[in-house]
Design an enzyme around this catalytic site. Structure first.
Site: not given
Length: 354
Positions: A35, A39, A48, A84, A159
């Site tokens: 990651r 973020r 973004r 992702d 998921y």
């Protein structure tokens, strides 16, 4: 622009990351962060702004820019493709979205064999935006390797069956045990998707791949062996002839490290719960290790971070004497969103000096 293929893959003979992953001696201890492209960086939040996560993943120029940001800022030894794990599912036509603060949410969960039968397969052209992003990144990276990745079949299945993120994976485990035939059909279909997604990235020029089995730590060893291992093995077997390092990682997988090593990866990622010296004993000799600083330690201040980084480096060196093929410094999971980017830059400098 020339189209990259596996026949024209860059020869990065001096890249420390690739050396450590393949049992050679790197010129310095390599480091990258899961990651890292994301973020925690203000420049990421800026590009973004107003753009959804999945939309970003299908914009080649944006994929390139976000993938490059941590390389420019931190001087890490590898880039990881901004994407992702649900991207190939979305590309194949499954109705899902990544909901901010929640994660992937699936419109029609898979609960029965009929649901598995109608699951779409992934065609390479459906991830053309991703492979174009790979080509753009490769052109910009110079001597820095690019890691492609995919979600492992079990994590994708969790998921799809749960309909979104789950704490207990009760529907997933219920299907495994009550309806193993449907479970294996689902995992087989998702294995095909995962292989197709990785092969597309490899053809576009990635230098290594990582298979994220994010939720495998929810399983017992017996369940992993019966319901997951054969499918992950097939993923690694199908991409073996690309000749690039293959990394396998999951969270909370201390009890599974040995069997995850059996799945066929060249590098096994280790989270922060298990010392690297224990990890090599569980996995056995001949594979490189990746990890394993606790991401939360990055909030503890420079003295604590340095002490932990030095401890991990010592354990990694001991693990190599115990038979590990090499060590790639990383966190035990992804960079937390509130991490100070300056702390990551300083950590890279420290690791390079160790």
């Amino acid at each position: 622009m020339a189209v990259m293929s596996t026949h024209t893959r860059r020869r990065l003979t001096d890249a420390p990351f690739l050396a450590a992953a393949t049992g050679a001696t790197p010129s310095r201890r390599p480091v990258w962060f899961m990651r890292q492209a994301g973020r925690s960086l203000p420049e990421y939040r800026e590009v973004r702004a107003g753009i959804g996560m999945l939309e970003s993943c299908f914009d080649p120029e944006l994929v390139c820019e976000i993938t490059m940001q941590p390389v420019r800022r931190h001087q890490v030894d590898a880039a990881i493709l901004f994407s992702d794990i649900v991207v190939p599912l979305k590309a194949a036509g499954i109705d899902l979205d990544i909901v901010p603060g929640v994660g992937p949410v699936v419109a029609s969960p898979v609960r029965a064999v009929e649901d598995v039968r109608v699951l779409p397969r992934l065609r390479p052209e459906e991830v053309g935006a991703v492979t174009e992003g790979v080509r753009l990144v490769v052109d910009e990276l110079g001597e820095t390797p690019l890691i492609g990745f995919a979600g492992a079949p079990f994590t994708l299945a969790s998921y799809l069956v749960e309909g979104g993120p789950s704490k207990n994976h009760e529907r997933t485990k219920a299907m495994m045990h009550a309806d193993p035939r449907t479970w294996h059909a689902l995992l087989g279909a998702l294995t095909d998707v995962t292989i197709a997604f990785l092969q597309a990235q490899l053809s576009a020029g990635v230098d290594a791949v990582q298979l994220f089995d994010s939720w495998a730590g929810a399983l017992s060893l017996a369940d992993y062996r019966t319901f997951v291992l054969p499918h992950s093995e097939r993923v690694f077997a199908e991409i073996a002839d690309a000749g690039v390092p293959r990394i396998h990682f999951g969270v909370g997988t201390g009890e599974l490290l040995g069997v995850m090593g059996e799945a066929g990866a060249d590098v096994v990622g280790v989270d922060w719960r298990v010392p690297l010296t224990d990890a090599v004993r569980r996995i056995g000799p001949g594979k490189a290790l990746q990890g394993n600083l606790d991401p939360a330690v990055l909030f503890a201040g420079a003295t604590a971070i340095e002490a932990e980084a030095r401890r991990i480096a010592r354990e990694a060196d001991e693990a190599i004497t115990l038979g590990a093929a090499g060590h790639i410094f990383n966190l035990g999971h992804g960079v937390l969103p509130d991490t100070d980017p300056g702390v990551l830059t300083a950590l890279v400098e420290l690791v390079h000096a160790l």
